[in-house]
Design a protein around this motif. Structure first.
Motif, PDB file in Angstrom:
ATOM      1  N   TYR A  69      29.283   0.769  30.844  1.00  0.00           N
ATOM      2  CA  TYR A  69      30.858   1.256  31.572  1.00  0.00           C
ATOM      3  C   TYR A  69      30.727   2.365  32.363  1.00  0.00           C
ATOM      4  O   TYR A  69      29.672   2.890  32.528  1.00  0.00           O
ATOM      5  CB  TYR A  69      31.562   1.569  30.084  1.00  0.00           C
ATOM      6  CG  TYR A  69      31.184   2.820  29.414  1.00  0.00           C
ATOM      7  CD1 TYR A  69      32.180   3.763  29.810  1.00  0.00           C
ATOM      8  CD2 TYR A  69      30.228   2.901  28.731  1.00  0.00           C
ATOM      9  CE1 TYR A  69      32.012   5.096  29.012  1.00  0.00           C
ATOM     10  CE2 TYR A  69      30.164   4.068  28.028  1.00  0.00           C
ATOM     11  CZ  TYR A  69      30.734   5.386  28.679  1.00  0.00           C
ATOM     12  OH  TYR A  69      30.390   6.383  27.861  1.00  0.00           O
ATOM     13  N   GLU A  70      31.775   2.500  32.988  1.00  0.00           N
ATOM     14  CA  GLU A  70      32.063   3.626  33.843  1.00  0.00           C
ATOM     15  C   GLU A  70      33.465   4.197  34.090  1.00  0.00           C
ATOM     16  O   GLU A  70      34.462   3.247  33.968  1.00  0.00           O
ATOM     17  CB  GLU A  70      31.814   3.179  35.378  1.00  0.00           C
ATOM     18  CG  GLU A  70      31.617   4.263  36.377  1.00  0.00           C
ATOM     19  CD  GLU A  70      31.131   3.586  37.659  1.00  0.00           C
ATOM     20  OE1 GLU A  70      31.330   4.202  38.440  1.00  0.00           O
ATOM     21  OE2 GLU A  70      30.481   2.607  37.660  1.00  0.00           O
ATOM     22  N   LYS A  83      24.184   6.779  34.258  1.00  0.00           N
ATOM     23  CA  LYS A  83      24.349   5.381  33.594  1.00  0.00           C
ATOM     24  C   LYS A  83      24.800   5.538  32.364  1.00  0.00           C
ATOM     25  O   LYS A  83      24.012   5.999  31.391  1.00  0.00           O
ATOM     26  CB  LYS A  83      23.077   4.538  33.971  1.00  0.00           C
ATOM     27  CG  LYS A  83      22.684   4.052  35.266  1.00  0.00           C
ATOM     28  CD  LYS A  83      21.731   3.087  35.447  1.00  0.00           C
ATOM     29  CE  LYS A  83      21.496   2.783  36.942  1.00  0.00           C
ATOM     30  NZ  LYS A  83      20.435   1.744  37.054  1.00  0.00           N
ATOM     31  N   ILE A 213      38.720   4.057  31.976  1.00  0.00           N
ATOM     32  CA  ILE A 213      38.236   2.972  31.923  1.00  0.00           C
ATOM     33  C   ILE A 213      39.188   1.862  32.536  1.00  0.00           C
ATOM     34  O   ILE A 213      38.646   0.602  32.532  1.00  0.00           O
ATOM     35  CB  ILE A 213      37.342   2.379  30.900  1.00  0.00           C
ATOM     36  CG1 ILE A 213      38.213   2.168  29.600  1.00  0.00           C
ATOM     37  CG2 ILE A 213      36.282   3.339  30.626  1.00  0.00           C
ATOM     38  CD1 ILE A 213      37.391   1.537  28.382  1.00  0.00           C
ATOM     39  N   ASN A 216      38.297  -2.369  37.441  1.00  0.00           N
ATOM     40  CA  ASN A 216      37.469  -3.417  37.356  1.00  0.00           C
ATOM     41  C   ASN A 216      35.699  -2.566  37.466  1.00  0.00           C
ATOM     42  O   ASN A 216      35.555  -1.754  38.253  1.00  0.00           O
ATOM     43  CB  ASN A 216      37.272  -4.242  38.510  1.00  0.00           C
ATOM     44  CG  ASN A 216      38.423  -5.172  38.308  1.00  0.00           C
ATOM     45  OD1 ASN A 216      39.010  -5.107  37.244  1.00  0.00           O
ATOM     46  ND2 ASN A 216      38.655  -6.270  39.420  1.00  0.00           N
ATOM     47  N   TYR A 217      35.001  -3.051  36.688  1.00  0.00           N
ATOM     48  CA  TYR A 217      33.545  -3.051  36.947  1.00  0.00           C
ATOM     49  C   TYR A 217      32.605  -4.140  37.154  1.00  0.00           C
ATOM     50  O   TYR A 217      33.223  -5.148  36.570  1.00  0.00           O
ATOM     51  CB  TYR A 217      33.122  -2.340  35.345  1.00  0.00           C
ATOM     52  CG  TYR A 217      31.578  -1.863  35.168  1.00  0.00           C
ATOM     53  CD1 TYR A 217      31.284  -0.666  35.753  1.00  0.00           C
ATOM     54  CD2 TYR A 217      30.689  -2.836  34.798  1.00  0.00           C
ATOM     55  CE1 TYR A 217      29.997  -0.320  35.493  1.00  0.00           C
ATOM     56  CE2 TYR A 217      29.178  -2.596  34.794  1.00  0.00           C
ATOM     57  CZ  TYR A 217      28.824  -1.259  35.094  1.00  0.00           C
ATOM     58  OH  TYR A 217      27.612  -0.808  35.345  1.00  0.00           O
ATOM     59  N   THR A 218      31.751  -4.111  37.956  1.00  0.00           N
ATOM     60  CA  THR A 218      30.782  -5.131  38.345  1.00  0.00           C
ATOM     61  C   THR A 218      29.810  -5.408  37.281  1.00  0.00           C
ATOM     62  O   THR A 218      28.730  -4.628  37.272  1.00  0.00           O
ATOM     63  CB  THR A 218      30.220  -5.055  39.711  1.00  0.00           C
ATOM     64  OG1 THR A 218      31.505  -4.780  40.553  1.00  0.00           O
ATOM     65  CG2 THR A 218      29.543  -6.421  39.997  1.00  0.00           C
ATOM     66  N   TYR A 219      29.968  -6.467  36.275  1.00  0.00           N
ATOM     67  CA  TYR A 219      28.909  -6.730  35.553  1.00  0.00           C
ATOM     68  C   TYR A 219      28.233  -7.910  35.904  1.00  0.00           C
ATOM     69  O   TYR A 219      28.300  -8.413  37.231  1.00  0.00           O
ATOM     70  CB  TYR A 219      29.628  -7.312  34.132  1.00  0.00           C
ATOM     71  CG  TYR A 219      30.803  -6.407  33.504  1.00  0.00           C
ATOM     72  CD1 TYR A 219      30.182  -5.669  32.422  1.00  0.00           C
ATOM     73  CD2 TYR A 219      32.170  -6.483  33.746  1.00  0.00           C
ATOM     74  CE1 TYR A 219      30.981  -4.667  31.645  1.00  0.00           C
ATOM     75  CE2 TYR A 219      32.897  -5.552  33.158  1.00  0.00           C
ATOM     76  CZ  TYR A 219      32.416  -4.735  32.114  1.00  0.00           C
ATOM     77  OH  TYR A 219      33.193  -3.739  31.548  1.00  0.00           O
ATOM     78  N   ALA A 223      32.893  -9.147  38.548  1.00  0.00           N
ATOM     79  CA  ALA A 223      33.983  -7.838  38.123  1.00  0.00           C
ATOM     80  C   ALA A 223      35.030  -8.319  37.464  1.00  0.00           C
ATOM     81  O   ALA A 223      35.395  -9.325  37.457  1.00  0.00           O
ATOM     82  CB  ALA A 223      34.470  -7.504  39.605  1.00  0.00           C
ATOM     83  N   ASN A 225      38.078  -5.949  34.735  1.00  0.00           N
ATOM     84  CA  ASN A 225      38.706  -4.740  34.078  1.00  0.00           C
ATOM     85  C   ASN A 225      37.833  -4.371  32.771  1.00  0.00           C
ATOM     86  O   ASN A 225      37.857  -5.432  31.940  1.00  0.00           O
ATOM     87  CB  ASN A 225      40.221  -5.131  33.795  1.00  0.00           C
ATOM     88  CG  ASN A 225      40.826  -3.633  33.296  1.00  0.00           C
ATOM     89  OD1 ASN A 225      40.772  -3.474  31.938  1.00  0.00           O
ATOM     90  ND2 ASN A 225      41.545  -3.087  34.070  1.00  0.00           N
ATOM     91  N   GLN A 226      37.530  -3.240  32.764  1.00  0.00           N
ATOM     92  CA  GLN A 226      36.670  -2.917  31.475  1.00  0.00           C
ATOM     93  C   GLN A 226      37.514  -3.229  30.172  1.00  0.00           C
ATOM     94  O   GLN A 226      36.747  -3.723  28.973  1.00  0.00           O
ATOM     95  CB  GLN A 226      36.154  -1.390  31.716  1.00  0.00           C
ATOM     96  CG  GLN A 226      35.122  -1.353  32.863  1.00  0.00           C
ATOM     97  CD  GLN A 226      34.619   0.094  33.042  1.00  0.00           C
ATOM     98  OE1 GLN A 226      33.711   0.528  32.490  1.00  0.00           O
ATOM     99  NE2 GLN A 226      35.569   0.940  33.842  1.00  0.00           N
TER     100      GLN A 226
END
Length: 370
Positions: A69-70, A83, A213, A216-219, A223, A225-226
């Motif tokens: 997560y970020e 990280k 959070i 969007n996070y790129t998993y 990508a 939304n977390q």
């Protein structure tokens, strides 16, 4: 002879059948996470004992159910990169208590954050510094600080605190920091909250708020939304809602966003955990939480006198003096390396140049005090 050959052939076919049935292509195959967080044994002596990461561990590739997560804005720590991951015991979920409140993680959960530098001088290589873990036991959150060895093969539990001088490239400039590995008391300073009923303090995470959070996070799968992703993974209760745009922090480095919102986001992640009603600096007038600074510049110290504060030069007559950084105590404290005065109290040994520039721009944009 033919009998032995036939027997060997059948054995080979049977082995191949067994292997195929145990492969990931088998619809009945269930991958099991190797993560181990035994609450009767943690904190472990070595980071590898948790099995959070695949080998080689230094690459920080998470094992099954260790979720990256970020936050939208990152806490400044001497320009270290980070990280972040979260792990929850199987079958448990986080609880949503409001946009600006920390997600309540279940007993057994772990939050993992690794600090590292790229372009470390003179070899211009990566150096992983530390991995901090917070683990929720039945009686509350505990800290576990792991310092990586020079070989970058393992990190060992060390709660005593220490320093390391490190030089690295940042924005095409060589910077040198006296990097601090925190001791347990320093961890508590930033992470403690006060119980209003008992007056006692308890430990809590900082960054895992829905407001932080909600982007969007790129998993590995793309990508998303977390918050939505956490719900899909089954680690966040379905009743959790996405914060509105007004209630969502932003990346303070994003110059396309409004200046005040960038500053409020900066204060929220760097200052609000202490400068809150329940935090370490509750006795100061500032209330830097994102939810408390909307249309409320007083909570950011604007035009607030410093007369009752510690021995500062008399020129700093206001916490924030509109249009004048040279009379703003807040600006002085974020722009010094003197440990007697600098803010934040912990987490940095050098000045966050870009953060100081952001705050200077904001102060110069403010209207004079009445």
């Amino acid at each position: 002879m033919k009998k032995y050959y036939l027997f060997g052939l059948l054995a080979a076919v049977f082995s191949l059948f067994i292997y195929s049935c145990s492969s990931n292509d088998d619809p009945e195959y269930v991958e099991v996470s190797p993560v181990t967080v035994d609450l009767t044994q943690v904190p472990y002596a070595k980071l590898s004992d948790y099995h959070f990461f695949k080998a080689p561990m230094v690459d920080m590739v998470p094992e099954l159910n260790v979720i990256p997560y970020e936050p939208a804005s990152a806490l400044f720590t001497d320009y270290a990169h980070k990280k972040r991951f979260v792990w929850l015991p199987e079958g448990t979920k986080a609880t949503y208590n409001g946009d600006g409140k920390i997600l309540e993680l279940p007993v057994g959960a772990a939050i993992i954050k690794t600090f590292y530098y790229d372009e470390v001088q003179p070899s211009n290589t990566r150096r992983v510094m530390e991995t901090r873990i917070m683990i929720r036991k039945a009686e509350g959150w505990i800290f576990a600080e792991y310092i990586w060895n020079n070989e970058q093969t393992e990190a060992f539990l060390n709660m005593t605190g220490s320093n390391m001088t490190i030089s690295f490239m940042e924005n095409n400039t060589v910077k040198t920091a006296n990097y601090r590995f925190p001791n347990e008391a320093q961890c508590v300073t930033c992470h403690k909250l006060r119980n209003n009923d008992t007056g006692l303090y308890y430990n809590a995470p900082i960054g895992i708020k829905p407001q932080n959070i909600n982007f969007n996070y790129t998993y590995a799968t793309g990508a998303k939304n977390q918050i939505t992703k956490w719900k899909e993974l089954g680690i966040l209760e379905n009743s959790a809602t996405l914060p509105t745009a007004d209630n969502t922090t932003i990346n303070y480095n994003d110059t396309s966003q409004p200046l005040e919102k960038r500053v409020r986001s900066y204060f929220d992640i760097n200052c609000a955990h202490c400068h809150s009603e329940l935090g370490h600096c509750y006795y100061r007038p500032m209330r830097f939480a994102f939810t408390e600074t909307n249309n409320n510049p007083t909570n950011m110290g604007v035009c607030v006198p410093t007369a009752d504060m510690q021995d500062f030069p008399p020129a700093y007559s206001k916490i924030v003096a509109p249009g004048n950084v040279n009379r703003s105590m807040l600006y002085y404290r974020i722009n010094t390396e003197n440990e007697s005065y600098m803010m934040p109290l912990h987490g940095r040994s050098i000045i966050h140049t870009e953060g100081v520039q952001l705050i200077e721009q904001w102060i110069n944009s403010l209207q004079p005090c009445n």
